[in-house]
Enzyme design. Structure first.
Site, PDB file in Angstrom:
ATOM      1  N   HIS A  58       0.809  -1.219   0.000  1.00  0.00           N
ATOM      2  CA  HIS A  58       0.000   0.000   0.000  1.00  0.00           C
ATOM      3  C   HIS A  58       0.843   1.271   0.000  1.00  0.00           C
ATOM      4  CE1 HIS A  58       0.311  -0.088   4.563  1.00  0.00           C
ATOM      5  NE2 HIS A  58       0.339   1.214   4.379  1.00  0.00           N
ATOM      6  N   ASP A  85       0.278  -7.504   1.628  1.00  0.00           N
ATOM      7  CA  ASP A  85       0.735  -6.118   1.812  1.00  0.00           C
ATOM      8  C   ASP A  85       2.251  -6.032   1.802  1.00  0.00           C
ATOM      9  OD1 ASP A  85       0.496  -3.413   1.967  1.00  0.00           O
ATOM     10  OD2 ASP A  85       0.098  -3.340   4.121  1.00  0.00           O
ATOM     11  N   GLY A  88       3.240   6.376   8.505  1.00  0.00           N
ATOM     12  CA  GLY A  88       4.577   6.594   7.950  1.00  0.00           C
ATOM     13  C   GLY A  88       5.539   5.483   8.299  1.00  0.00           C
ATOM     14  N   ASN A  89       5.232   4.675   9.344  1.00  0.00           N
ATOM     15  CA  ASN A  89       6.045   3.506   9.689  1.00  0.00           C
ATOM     16  C   ASN A  89       5.793   2.322   8.752  1.00  0.00           C
ATOM     17  OD1 ASN A  89       6.106   4.374  13.058  1.00  0.00           O
ATOM     18  ND2 ASN A  89       7.934   3.550  12.058  1.00  0.00           N
ATOM     19  N   SER A  90       4.742   2.398   7.941  1.00  0.00           N
ATOM     20  CA  SER A  90       4.400   1.289   7.047  1.00  0.00           C
ATOM     21  C   SER A  90       5.604   0.826   6.240  1.00  0.00           C
ATOM     22  CB  SER A  90       3.303   1.713   6.071  1.00  0.00           C
ATOM     23  OG  SER A  90       2.050   1.715   6.666  1.00  0.00           O
ATOM     24  N   LEU A 147      -0.272 -13.579  -4.966  1.00  0.00           N
ATOM     25  CA  LEU A 147      -1.632 -13.232  -4.556  1.00  0.00           C
ATOM     26  C   LEU A 147      -1.924 -11.782  -4.902  1.00  0.00           C
ATOM     27  CD1 LEU A 147      -1.809 -14.984  -1.052  1.00  0.00           C
ATOM     28  CD2 LEU A 147      -2.834 -15.767  -3.188  1.00  0.00           C
ATOM     29  N   ILE A 198      -3.493  -4.329  -7.612  1.00  0.00           N
ATOM     30  CA  ILE A 198      -4.220  -3.182  -7.080  1.00  0.00           C
ATOM     31  C   ILE A 198      -3.636  -2.751  -5.738  1.00  0.00           C
ATOM     32  CG2 ILE A 198      -6.327  -4.065  -8.173  1.00  0.00           C
ATOM     33  CD1 ILE A 198      -7.464  -4.346  -5.288  1.00  0.00           C
TER      34      ILE A 198
END
Length: 514
Positions: free
Chosen positions: A89, A121, A194-196, A243, A247
């Site tokens: 994401h 993710d 922001g840590n993502s 998987l 998108i």
């Protein structure tokens, strides 16, 4: 008769990527330890040197509108030649990626996405050629109470940050609005927007997971388990998806109800791109399975796990940009608009309606109870309507000429009426019976009479053709809301083929709330 699902415009739950517009201003450079990497990685003292901040820029569409900056997240290097791991994401759908190493904003690096997975993710990106410090994986078990550290760049700040905690759940399954994972670590090392994509490491600086979600209210911080990442990282680095249809999506809910998977962005050249899916679409079904109804990606990902992301998969979606429903296939026939008019065989003989339905505007009635899309430029009357019994209805009437629309069949137009059920005192079936004598007197022929359901309303409709001297088509629909709280009556007059798309747009856009 096809049944459809309409979409409400609401704020979308998001992951940890922070929108760039909300990021703090960049004010100077951070410094990081000069620990030299070894074949075993930089170790604890060099974590900052191998952690990156990522800014993704491209076409991203949220339910609140489109924007060019997706936001900022974190990532970390896993090899000296510039392979880095982050979240799907954070990067998927970006036109460009800007990367800063260890908080050093004086040097901007370029990167490209090699492979990604919306269900896990995860994404692997390749930085431009150089010799980079990197992190390595923890070996052995990751038991509960293990000391862990979350590294990254929260709140869009270029200053490197680390927080400390322990593993509170060593390995659990977790479904969120933007992922569906079998192996997740829950910990209490605080992470923020922001840590993502940043690393979760142990006291030796070894990777134990990839941070991807947090909840301040419940002090819940989540990382994708090391084993989940290592199982796919080589595949992603080779340029293959896992998987993934390409998108960047999030389960979309309104008023506590899951409506589908909202597409924030699309990876160019992906299966979704080839199928004609666009940012801003809402995927409602795949292979006949409703997706996103529980507010997570679980059903979407279960379809991919069952069939494989390379299989030909049927898809149904709603496109708020034009108020139309689409059907087609991933890895097969591209999506095309579903036309209710085509299903009903609508063919008005033509009366020079002169409508141009390419541009629409959303109109809300004066009581703020009803909304519907109408062709831009049409005259609108949004005042309440009082019927002969004295019952007041929220009302929208629109046409190229309101007086001519009320007088007969010379112009196209639409009417939407709605009232609380206990106030209306008229059933959907009674609404159709009320207008039938007038339509018969006007020479209309009943073409189709059927039940109607769109996921939010259940009722009946009649479709008439050959009305009046112009041979117009006329749709009369009336239905209860799914919870039975209100009744709506909707009618559309179409004079020529140019007017027919208006019927589809009206059916795809009308909403009421009492």
């Amino acid at each position: 008769m096809n049944t459809h699902t309409t979409s409400r415009r609401r704020n979308l739950a998001s992951g940890l990527a922070l929108p760039a517009a909300a990021a703090l201003a960049l004010t100077g450079c951070a410094t990081f330890p000069a620990a030299a990497p070894t074949p075993q990685g930089v170790g604890f003292d060099g974590i900052q040197s191998a952690t990156v901040q990522i800014e993704a820029v491209g076409t991203f569409v949220s339910p609140d509108g489109g924007y060019e900056a997706a936001g900022r997240g974190s990532g970390f290097l896993i090899s000296s030649d510039g392979l880095a791991v982050t979240n799907n994401h954070v990067v998927v759908g970006a036109g460009t990626l800007k990367v800063w190493l260890g908080g050093d904003t004086s040097r901007t690096l370029n990167a490209k996405v090699l492979g990604s997975s919306e269900c896990l993710d995860l994404a692997v990106i390749q930085l431009q050629d150089d010799d980079y410090p990197f992190l390595t994986w923890r070996e052995g078990e990751i038991p509960t109470a293990t000391d862990v550290y979350a590294a990254g760049f929260p709140l869009g700040d270029p200053t490197f940050t680390m927080t400390r905690g322990i593993v509170s759940k060593a390995d659990t399954a977790m479904d969120t609005p933007w992922a569906s994972l079998d192996h997740v670590i829950e910990h209490d090392a605080r992470i923020r927007g922001g840590n993502s994509g940043g690393p979760l490491v142990d006291a030796d600086g070894r990777i134990v997971g990839v941070n991807y979600a947090g909840n301040d209210q419940h002090d819940q911080n989540l990382a994708i388990h090391r084993d989940e990442v290592r199982a796919v990282v080589d595949t992603l680095a080779s340029g293959e998806g896992v998987l993934s249809l390409g998108i960047n999506g999030t389960a979309y809910t309104a008023e506590g109800e899951g409506l589908g998977i909202w597409v924030n962005s699309i990876a160019s050249g992906s299966s979704a791109d080839a199928a004609g899916v666009k940012p801003g679409d809402l995927i409602t079904k795949m292979e006949g399975v409703s997706v996103g109804t529980d507010g997570t990606m679980a059903d979407y990902c279960d379809v991919l796990r069952t069939h494989g992301h390379d299989a030909t998969l049927s898809v149904e979606l709603y496109r708020p940009a034009d108020g139309r429903y689409y059907t087609g296939q991933f890895n097969g026939t591209a999506v095309s608009a579903v036309s209710v008019v085509d299903d009903l065989g609508g063919t008005p003989s033509g009366g020079g309606g002169g409508s141009d339905p390419t541009d629409f505007t959303t109109v809300v009635d004066d009581t703020q109870s009803v909304a519907v899309d109408v062709p831009a430029g049409w005259a609108v009357d949004a005042t309440p309507f009082t019927d002969p019994r004295g019952v007041t209805w929220a009302s929208i009437e629109a046409s190229t000429d309101l007086a001519a629309y009320a007088a007969g069949w010379s112009v196209p137009g639409i009417s939407v009426l709605a009232a609380p059920t206990d106030t209306a005192q008229t059933t959907p079936e009674e609404w159709l019976e009320l207008v039938t004598p007038y339509l018969q007197q006007s020479g209309c022929s009943l073409s189709v009479s059927d039940v109607y359901a769109d996921g939010y309303h259940e009722g009946v409709f009649d479709y008439w053709t050959g009305c009046g001297e112009t041979g117009a088509d006329y749709l009369m629909l009336s239905a209860y809301s799914a919870d039975g709280s209100y009744v709506v009556a909707l009618s559309v007059t179409a004079l020529d083929e140019g007017d027919l798309p208006i019927i589809d747009r009206v059916l795809g856009s009308f909403i009421a709330q009492f």
